[in-house]
Design an enzyme around this catalytic site. Structure first.
Site, PDB file in Angstrom:
ATOM      1  N   GLY A  11     -12.942  10.119  -8.594  1.00 44.06           N
ATOM      2  CA  GLY A  11     -11.534   9.901  -8.243  1.00 44.06           C
ATOM      3  C   GLY A  11     -11.224  10.371  -6.839  1.00 44.06           C
ATOM      4  CG  PHE A  12      -7.276  11.069  -3.933  1.00 47.94           C
ATOM      5  CD1 PHE A  12      -7.739  11.039  -2.621  1.00 47.94           C
ATOM      6  CD2 PHE A  12      -6.097  11.762  -4.208  1.00 47.94           C
ATOM      7  CE1 PHE A  12      -7.047  11.689  -1.595  1.00 47.94           C
ATOM      8  CE2 PHE A  12      -5.405  12.408  -3.195  1.00 47.94           C
ATOM      9  CZ  PHE A  12      -5.877  12.383  -1.896  1.00 47.94           C
ATOM     10  N   GLY A  37     -10.904   6.017 -11.221  1.00 49.50           N
ATOM     11  CA  GLY A  37     -11.879   6.425 -10.208  1.00 49.50           C
ATOM     12  C   GLY A  37     -12.657   5.210  -9.727  1.00 49.50           C
ATOM     13  CB  VAL A  58     -14.667  13.691 -20.380  1.00 50.49           C
ATOM     14  CG1 VAL A  58     -15.608  13.573 -19.207  1.00 50.49           C
ATOM     15  CG2 VAL A  58     -13.226  13.520 -19.930  1.00 50.49           C
ATOM     16  CB  SER A  76      -5.964  12.939 -15.671  1.00 52.14           C
ATOM     17  OG  SER A  76      -4.717  12.436 -16.167  1.00 52.14           O
ATOM     18  CE  LYS A  92      -8.669   8.663 -27.236  1.00 46.65           C
ATOM     19  NZ  LYS A  92      -9.224   7.344 -27.649  1.00 46.65           N
ATOM     20  CE1 TYR A 146      -1.457  13.473 -14.694  1.00 43.56           C
ATOM     21  CE2 TYR A 146       0.571  14.362 -13.779  1.00 43.56           C
ATOM     22  CZ  TYR A 146      -0.803  14.202 -13.723  1.00 43.56           C
ATOM     23  OH  TYR A 146      -1.512  14.770 -12.693  1.00 43.56           O
ATOM     24  NE  ARG A 187      -0.996   9.087  -6.815  1.00 40.71           N
ATOM     25  CZ  ARG A 187      -2.027   9.918  -7.035  1.00 40.71           C
ATOM     26  NH1 ARG A 187      -1.796  11.176  -7.327  1.00 40.71           N
ATOM     27  NH2 ARG A 187      -3.270   9.488  -6.971  1.00 40.71           N
TER      28      ARG A 187
HETATM   29  N1  UDP Z   1       8.547   6.403  -4.599  1.00 40.51           N
HETATM   30  C1  UDP Z   1       9.217   5.547  -3.739  1.00 40.51           C
HETATM   31  N2  UDP Z   1       8.619   4.378  -3.409  1.00 40.51           N
HETATM   32  C2  UDP Z   1       7.399   4.016  -3.842  1.00 40.51           C
HETATM   33  C3  UDP Z   1       6.695   4.885  -4.705  1.00 40.51           C
HETATM   34  C4  UDP Z   1       7.311   6.065  -5.058  1.00 40.51           C
HETATM   35  O1  UDP Z   1      10.329   5.854  -3.288  1.00 40.51           O
HETATM   36  O2  UDP Z   1       6.954   2.902  -3.482  1.00 40.51           O
HETATM   37  C5  UDP Z   1       9.195   7.668  -4.968  1.00 40.51           C
HETATM   38  C6  UDP Z   1       9.212   8.026  -6.443  1.00 40.51           C
HETATM   39  O3  UDP Z   1      10.332   7.444  -7.072  1.00 40.51           O
HETATM   40  C7  UDP Z   1       9.302   9.526  -6.372  1.00 40.51           C
HETATM   41  C8  UDP Z   1       8.510   9.876  -5.111  1.00 40.51           C
HETATM   42  O4  UDP Z   1       8.440   8.691  -4.356  1.00 40.51           O
HETATM   43  O5  UDP Z   1      10.635   9.948  -6.200  1.00 40.51           O
HETATM   44  C9  UDP Z   1       7.103  10.339  -5.361  1.00 40.51           C
HETATM   45  O6  UDP Z   1       6.520   9.431  -6.218  1.00 40.51           O
HETATM   46  P1  UDP Z   1       4.977   9.397  -6.541  1.00 40.51           P
HETATM   47  O7  UDP Z   1       4.736   8.232  -7.420  1.00 40.51           O
HETATM   48  O8  UDP Z   1       4.217   9.494  -5.274  1.00 40.51           O
HETATM   49  O9  UDP Z   1       4.658  10.744  -7.331  1.00 40.51           O
HETATM   50  P2  UDP Z   1       5.531  11.714  -8.260  1.00 40.51           P
HETATM   51  O10 UDP Z   1       5.897  12.840  -7.379  1.00 40.51           O
HETATM   52  O11 UDP Z   1       6.752  11.004  -8.753  1.00 40.51           O
HETATM   53  O12 UDP Z   1       4.622  12.071  -9.337  1.00 40.51           O
END
Ligand code: UDP
Length: 310
Positions: A11-12, A37, A58, A76, A92, A146, A187
């Site tokens: 993974g990352f 991954g 795993v 994960s 899981k 999660y 993300r």
């Molecule tokens: N987010 C966003 N635009 C995107 C993807 C995510 O504005 O294209 C926002 C998301 O709603 C959250 C923040 O960025 O408020 C961080 O989201 P991410 O999915 O990176 O991780 P999180 O901190 O939510 O687990």
């Protein structure tokens, strides 16, 4: 740390951890089922004499012959988009996978290290978040798969420590970014960078006033390395305390990529945490750790990595 096993090793974060321990002279066994991954993350390590990759889920079974000094459970899905696409595998790997990895660490008399998360604090009502904060999590919401898996994983880890005396390390990881994130990871940072480089609209969810604190991957790896070598059998926050709004992050990506993309606003996902910022007093005091790479340095390195594969 002569022999280290890392679940989620392709993974990352896992792939950066493999490199860290190889560079420090360890033998490294990476285990991954390649759900999120990618072999591409570790391709450059496959010929290394001290590296071995095993494709394995795993949650079913985890065993390797020989001695182990450290078992790191980093497998994960970690992007909200991924864990909402794979809710049951996420539960899981956090629950059954943690149990299997702990069982292996116990049998090998190895140190056990768990990848936990700032998500254990949920949508926090305390900011910044110290390790002593119990969190504000919706167990049945879309993020619960999660958050609760990681909370269970922490509980199981502490139970093995208390019942079986195995040394445990729990790293509560705050939003981390850097090279090797998937462009379709979902993300914020990979979305913004990929959108900006492609000249596509940069999608900010909600009004962009929600905050996150972004840690560059090498800072995180340094913190984890110090933690596993410490004697701290308790959760430790590792994250950069510089807190930014998502709109500020989007604007920074746009500026650094010199992109002409527009910033557009989309619906805020359910239960999206409004703020997130680590209190790193414990890491500073006990690990003498603090982040070194500012966003203005880490983002260009990430952008360069994304440019290569676009
Ligand atoms: N987010 C966003 N635009 C995107 C993807 C995510 O504005 O294209 C926002 C998301 O709603 C959250 C923040 O960025 O408020 C961080 O989201 P991410 O999915 O990176 O991780 P999180 O901190 O939510 O687990």
């Amino acid at each position: 740390m002569k022999r280290v096993l890392i679940t989620g090793g392709a993974g990352f974060l896992g792939s950066h951890l493999c490199e860290n321990f190889l560079n420090k002279g360890s033998e490294v066994i990476a285990v991954d089922n390649l759900l999120t991954g990618r072999l591409a993350n570790i391709e450059h390590l496959l010929d290394h004499p001290r590296f071995k990759f095993i494709k394995l889920d795993v949650t079913n079974y985890l065993h390797v012959p020989g001695k182990l000094d450290l078992v790191m459970h980093f497998a994960s899905p970690a992007s909200p988009a991924d864990y909402q696409r794979w809710p049951i595998p996420t539960l899981k790997v956090g629950a059954l996978g943690t149990h299997k990895a702990l069982g292996l660490a116990k049998e090998k008399k190895a140190v056990f290290a768990l990848a936990s998360t700032s998500e254990v604090y949920g949508d926090p009502q305390v900011s910044p978040q110290p390790e002593s904060y119990w969190g504000n999590v919706n167990p049945i919401g879309p993020r619960g798969v999660y958050d609760e898996a990681k909370r269970f994983a922490e509980a199981m880890t502490m139970a093995y420590h208390r019942s079986h005396g195995i040394p445990v390390r729990i790293v509560r990881i705050f939003n981390t970014y850097g090279p090797r994130m998937r462009q379709n990871d979902g993300r914020a940072v990979p979305n913004f960078v990929a959108q900006a480089l492609r000249g596509k609209p940069i999608t900010v969810y909600g009004d962009g006033s929600q905050t996150r604190s972004l840690t560059y991957v090498t800072d995180l790896v340094d913190g984890i390395d110090r933690l596993v070598r410490s004697g701290l059998n308790a959760p430790v926050n590792i994250g950069n305390p510089r807190e930014l709004s998502l709109l500020e992050i989007a604007e920074t990506v746009k500026r650094l990529t010199k992109s002409k993309s527009r910033i557009v606003f989309k619906a805020l996902p359910e239960d999206d945490p409004k703020v997130r910022r680590p209190d790193i007093t414990l890491a500073r005091a006990k690990l003498h750790w603090e982040p070194k790479v500012p966003l203005e340095k880490g983002l260009p390195l990430t952008i360069a990595d994304f440019r290569k594969s676009l």
